[in-house]
Design an enzyme around this catalytic site. Structure first.
Site, PDB file in Angstrom:
ATOM      1  N   GLU A  46       0.829  -1.206   0.000  1.00 58.50           N
ATOM      2  CA  GLU A  46       0.000   0.000   0.000  1.00 58.50           C
ATOM      3  C   GLU A  46       0.865   1.258   0.000  1.00 58.50           C
ATOM      4  O   GLU A  46       0.579   2.219  -0.730  1.00 58.50           O
ATOM      5  CB  GLU A  46      -0.914   0.011   1.231  1.00 58.50           C
ATOM      6  CG  GLU A  46      -1.869  -1.175   1.313  1.00 58.50           C
ATOM      7  CD  GLU A  46      -1.314  -2.334   2.125  1.00 58.50           C
ATOM      8  OE1 GLU A  46      -2.088  -2.919   2.899  1.00 58.50           O
ATOM      9  OE2 GLU A  46      -0.106  -2.650   1.991  1.00 58.50           O
ATOM     10  N   ARG A 183      11.763 -23.191  -7.944  1.00 62.51           N
ATOM     11  CA  ARG A 183      12.736 -22.992  -6.862  1.00 62.51           C
ATOM     12  C   ARG A 183      12.807 -21.522  -6.458  1.00 62.51           C
ATOM     13  O   ARG A 183      12.951 -21.195  -5.272  1.00 62.51           O
ATOM     14  CB  ARG A 183      14.119 -23.476  -7.299  1.00 62.51           C
ATOM     15  CG  ARG A 183      14.283 -24.984  -7.349  1.00 62.51           C
ATOM     16  CD  ARG A 183      15.681 -25.351  -7.813  1.00 62.51           C
ATOM     17  NE  ARG A 183      15.874 -26.791  -7.897  1.00 62.51           N
ATOM     18  CZ  ARG A 183      16.971 -27.367  -8.389  1.00 62.51           C
ATOM     19  NH1 ARG A 183      17.966 -26.606  -8.845  1.00 62.51           N
ATOM     20  NH2 ARG A 183      17.074 -28.682  -8.427  1.00 62.51           N
ATOM     21  N   THR A 195      19.878 -38.584  -0.720  1.00 58.56           N
ATOM     22  CA  THR A 195      19.909 -37.924  -2.025  1.00 58.56           C
ATOM     23  C   THR A 195      21.221 -37.170  -2.220  1.00 58.56           C
ATOM     24  O   THR A 195      21.808 -37.182  -3.298  1.00 58.56           O
ATOM     25  CB  THR A 195      18.713 -36.970  -2.173  1.00 58.56           C
ATOM     26  OG1 THR A 195      17.503 -37.725  -2.129  1.00 58.56           O
ATOM     27  CG2 THR A 195      18.774 -36.204  -3.482  1.00 58.56           C
ATOM     28  N   ASP A 199      23.263 -38.400  -5.322  1.00 58.59           N
ATOM     29  CA  ASP A 199      23.153 -37.556  -6.522  1.00 58.59           C
ATOM     30  C   ASP A 199      23.972 -36.270  -6.469  1.00 58.59           C
ATOM     31  O   ASP A 199      24.169 -35.631  -7.495  1.00 58.59           O
ATOM     32  CB  ASP A 199      21.678 -37.177  -6.753  1.00 58.59           C
ATOM     33  CG  ASP A 199      20.804 -38.395  -6.990  1.00 58.59           C
ATOM     34  OD1 ASP A 199      21.346 -39.425  -7.451  1.00 58.59           O
ATOM     35  OD2 ASP A 199      19.593 -38.327  -6.719  1.00 58.59           O
ATOM     36  N   GLU A 271      12.602 -31.908  -2.801  1.00 56.93           N
ATOM     37  CA  GLU A 271      13.263 -32.577  -3.925  1.00 56.93           C
ATOM     38  C   GLU A 271      14.089 -33.708  -3.351  1.00 56.93           C
ATOM     39  O   GLU A 271      15.217 -33.503  -2.899  1.00 56.93           O
ATOM     40  CB  GLU A 271      14.138 -31.599  -4.707  1.00 56.93           C
ATOM     41  CG  GLU A 271      13.371 -30.465  -5.366  1.00 56.93           C
ATOM     42  CD  GLU A 271      14.194 -29.763  -6.423  1.00 56.93           C
ATOM     43  OE1 GLU A 271      14.858 -30.454  -7.225  1.00 56.93           O
ATOM     44  OE2 GLU A 271      14.178 -28.522  -6.453  1.00 56.93           O
ATOM     45  N   GLY A 273      14.267 -38.423  -2.845  1.00 53.40           N
ATOM     46  CA  GLY A 273      13.906 -39.736  -3.349  1.00 53.40           C
ATOM     47  C   GLY A 273      12.579 -40.235  -2.795  1.00 53.40           C
ATOM     48  O   GLY A 273      11.914 -39.571  -1.988  1.00 53.40           O
TER      49      GLY A 273
END
Length: 336
Positions: A46, A183, A195, A199, A271, A273
């Protein structure tokens, strides 16, 4: 109000622990000014709209104007002055807002303050659309828990890995670019220690322009064995390593409440497994589902959701289906 909502969307992922809010000021059918809340501690929507209108048209032009705001104007003095005071001082004669504030310090107070100053007030315009933007803020206020989005990419037979010898990516470049946008719209990205070990993901927003001055979202690794995490993994060695947190997984709800309380997190993208994702689903902590479907069958491999103890199937509402190249994105809210 559609214009005000467009302003509010600019702040998604940037305002935590405050909500994303947009505002416009109109007089005789002419748009005088617009604004959105850019970050906690900065001017509210505002006040931005009032300042923009005064700069472009002069302060006198605001007298008798209408302000459209996506959330009830704040009426208490926090890190910034109350917006109700700015509205009254500007001489605005009518305020239309979409949703009542979930903050008990603010809820319903603006109406009485503004009406006492002779300002016409109405609530509820585009309330559903505004509430969808405000869901993370409202959930934290009501439960202390952030809004959790489970994101996965899978084959048509529900696998997140391809057969041995094939590449790692299930989806194409367009779908992966959309993940970057997702993201950039959240406050934290949650993954598992398994993970990270398997990865070594970076979990960063890498597309140019998406961050636009804001910090990378928090990257949160949940593990029972922090000593076994590889210290050279990107999460612990890149330029954003100070934005990486390690948290125990013994009590997932308590861990998430800590993120909301200590880091001001409103929204979280998961994000991870199939096992860790299933643990969050089985605990009833997931609010929204984001599935990228690749047009391939992989067989065997790792399932996207290794849930063995769901008491009942979960139904999605507010479904959206969007195509990115050859891939499909399914998005929906879990009906609870």
């Amino acid at each position: 109000m559609d214009l005000a909502l467009a302003e509010a969307r600019k702040g998604v992922g940037r305002t935590a622990p405050n909500p994303p809010v947009g505002a416009i000021i109109v007089k005789h059918g002419q748009l005088l000014g617009s604004g959105w809340h850019r970050a906690a501690g900065q001017a509210h929507a505002e006040c931005e709209a009032v300042a923009a209108a005064a700069a472009d048209h002069g302060a006198a032009a605001l007298r008798g104007a209408t302000a459209y705001v996506t959330l009830e104007p704040c009426s208490t003095h926090g890190r910034t002055p109350p917006c109700t005071a700015a509205i009254i001082a500007a001489g605005i004669s009518r305020v239309v807002y979409a949703c009542v504030d979930a903050n008990p310090q603010h809820a319903g107070r603006a109406d009485a303050i503004l009406r006492a100053a002779g300002i016409e007030v109405s609530c509820g315009a585009c309330a559903d659309a505004a509430a969808a933007l405000l869901r993370p803020f409202f959930k934290v206020r009501a439960t202390g828990l952030p809004w959790l989005i489970w994101k996965t990419a899978m084959s048509l037979d529900g696998r997140i890995t391809r057969p041995p010898g094939e590449g790692q990516w299930l989806t194409g470049e367009a779908a992966r670019a959309d993940v970057q946008c997702i993201r950039a719209s959240v406050d934290a990205i949650l993954t598992s220690g398994e993970t990270v070990r398997r990865d070594r993901p970076a979990l960063t927003v890498r597309m140019p322009g998406l961050l636009d001055g804001r910090l990378q979202p928090w990257r949160v690794v949940v593990t029972h064995h922090p000593d076994s995490l590889p210290p050279d993994a990107p999460l612990f060695s890149d330029a954003w390593r100070e934005r990486t947190l390690i948290r125990p997984g013994s009590d997932l709800a308590a861990m998430l409440r800590g993120l909301a309380r200590e880091q001001g997190v409103l929204s979280v993208l998961v994000e991870a497994g199939g096992k860790f994702s299933a643990a969050l689903v089985e605990a009833g902590l997931i609010d929204e589902v984001l599935i990228y479907l690749a047009p391939r069958l992989c067989g065997g491999g790792v399932p996207a959701l290794a849930a063995a103890h769901l008491p009942a199937s979960l139904e999605l509402a507010d479904l959206q289906l969007t195509q990115f190249g050859e891939d499909l994105r399914l998005r929906g809210v879990i009906r609870k």
